[in-house]
Design an enzyme around this catalytic site. Structure first.
Site, PDB file in Angstrom:
ATOM      1  N   LEU A   1       0.847  -1.273  -0.036  1.00  0.00           N
ATOM      2  CA  LEU A   1       0.070  -0.195   0.060  1.00  0.00           C
ATOM      3  C   LEU A   1       0.897   1.084   0.035  1.00  0.00           C
ATOM      4  CD1 LEU A   1      -2.958  -0.966   2.408  1.00  0.00           C
ATOM      5  CD2 LEU A   1      -2.632  -1.554   0.059  1.00  0.00           C
TER       6      LEU A   1
ATOM      7  N   GLU B   1       0.312   6.020  -0.776  1.00  0.00           N
ATOM      8  CA  GLU B   1      -0.591   7.171  -0.696  1.00  0.00           C
ATOM      9  C   GLU B   1      -1.733   6.831  -1.443  1.00  0.00           C
ATOM     10  OE1 GLU B   1       2.366  10.107   0.482  1.00  0.00           O
ATOM     11  OE2 GLU B   1       0.632  11.496  -0.266  1.00  0.00           O
TER      12      GLU B   1
ATOM     13  N   HIS C   1      -3.520   4.101  -2.418  1.00  0.00           N
ATOM     14  CA  HIS C   1      -4.504   3.271  -1.679  1.00  0.00           C
ATOM     15  C   HIS C   1      -4.996   4.216  -0.319  1.00  0.00           C
ATOM     16  CE1 HIS C   1      -1.584   0.145  -3.509  1.00  0.00           C
ATOM     17  NE2 HIS C   1      -2.491  -0.210  -3.762  1.00  0.00           N
TER      18      HIS C   1
ATOM     19  N   GLN D   1      -9.726  -0.929 -16.149  1.00  0.00           N
ATOM     20  CA  GLN D   1     -10.163  -1.592 -15.063  1.00  0.00           C
ATOM     21  C   GLN D   1     -11.480  -1.039 -14.317  1.00  0.00           C
ATOM     22  OE1 GLN D   1      -7.628  -3.517 -11.566  1.00  0.00           O
ATOM     23  NE2 GLN D   1      -8.334  -1.708 -10.203  1.00  0.00           N
TER      24      GLN D   1
END
Ligand code: AMP
Length: 310
Positions: A45, A47, A49, A166
């Protein structure tokens, strides 16, 4: 009953960690009295995320983060085995962002019977751009997103604009297959010099990182020409990329945000300027949503979709 959550050094409760379906079911059942948002990640993870999580935190009563490196969306020659695994610092980010529950299963928990015989098909939109470079990637991605939506029972799901194709395909799946979930787009988070944050940036050497900057600079240059129309945008972006021969560009496209087809010269309205390329051993993607034509400019996310910018 005592609170099952681990207590960190500063005395604050961290998230509950569920590794199995039973643990998830129990922990999920305790998230009562409000809606549940999910942020799906592959770990490592950063920033970007954290911003998804914080956005979800502001809007929903409870936030679930999933950390799952999905083998189904990696090709045989891709980076599954070297993908960074940083569970402890991931947990620290989740704790700081106020996550209630982290679901971190292994592949055998998600795919109980091995490779699933039944999968979600991304259809034609899953075969272009990233789908062309990574055959089967989007089927594998949608299959796990569908499963994680079912398993977490989330009311809303937050995804980054960084992965534009996506995001589009998840919106399509949710609409085409009537998933009862709100999909929320979150703008791309960048380093101060413009590089889009990505777990894969850790693969870049110092000199790779310099080279990689040409991707975001090309998008910026394209955005600067947004008022002049498609060919000016493409020309401005391409001019930046050709000056950096060490970036092996896979594609640079200006496409319609919902069909992913090249926009014609007369086109005015919202369009996606997207780029992908290899720098050193690392494949990177980036994009910027644009308003093309009079008043042309970069957008944070597309306007016809739920936005997390307001
Ligand atoms: P990943 O762990 O790379 O699968 O990403 C998990 C989620 O975080 C996806 O919805 C991504 O689009 C999102 N994400 C990754 N990088 C960024 C970024 N730089 N800015 C915003 N969202 C991001």
């Amino acid at each position: 009953m005592t609170d099952p959550r681990p207590v960190s050094v500063d005395g604050a409760h961290g998230p509950v960690v569920a590794r199995t379906r039973d643990e998830l079911r129990t922990a999920r059942a305790s998230l009562t009295g409000g809606d549940v948002a999910v942020v799906m990640t592959m770990g490592a993870l950063h920033e970007g995320h954290a911003t998804l999580i914080e956005t979800a935190r502001r809007k929903a009563a409870h936030v679930v983060v999933t950390i799952f490196l999905n083998p189904l969306q990696f090709g045989p020659r891709e980076d599954l085995s070297r993908y960074p695994r940083t569970f402890d610092s991931d947990m620290e980010i989740c704790r700081a962002a106020g996550v209630d529950l982290v679901f971190a299963p292994t592949p055998d928990v998600i795919y109980q019977d091995g490779d699933p015989g039944v999968r979600i098909s991304a259809g034609p939109l899953g075969t272009v751009l990233e789908g062309q470079a990574r055959p089967g990637h989007f089927d594998g991605m949608l299959t796990v997103v569908a499963k994680l939506l079912h398993l977490t029972g989330a009311d809303s799901a937050y995804f980054g604009q960084k992965d534009a194709q996506q995001l589009l395909l998840i919106r399509r799946m949710v609409r085409d297959l009537d998933f009862p979930v709100d999909v929320v787009s979150v703008p791309t988070v960048r380093e101060p010099d413009g590089l889009a944050m990505s777990s894969r940036n850790t693969y870049l050497t110092e000199s790779d990182r310099e080279v990689a900057l040409c991707l975001s600079r090309a998008l910026q240059a394209g955005a600067g020409a947004a008022g002049e129309g498609p060919s000016a945008i493409r020309r401005a972006a391409r001019a930046v990329l050709v000056r950096e021969p060490l970036a092996l560009v896979d594609y640079l496209v200006l496409v319609h945000p919902s069909t992913l087809e090249d926009v014609p010269e007369w086109y005015r309205g919202e369009a996606l300027l997207a780029v992908a390329g290899r720098v050193g051993t690392t494949r990177l993607i980036d994009n910027v949503p644009l308003l093309v034509g009079p008043g042309g400019r970069a957008l944070e996310v597309f306007s016809d979709v739920d936005s997390a910018t307001t």
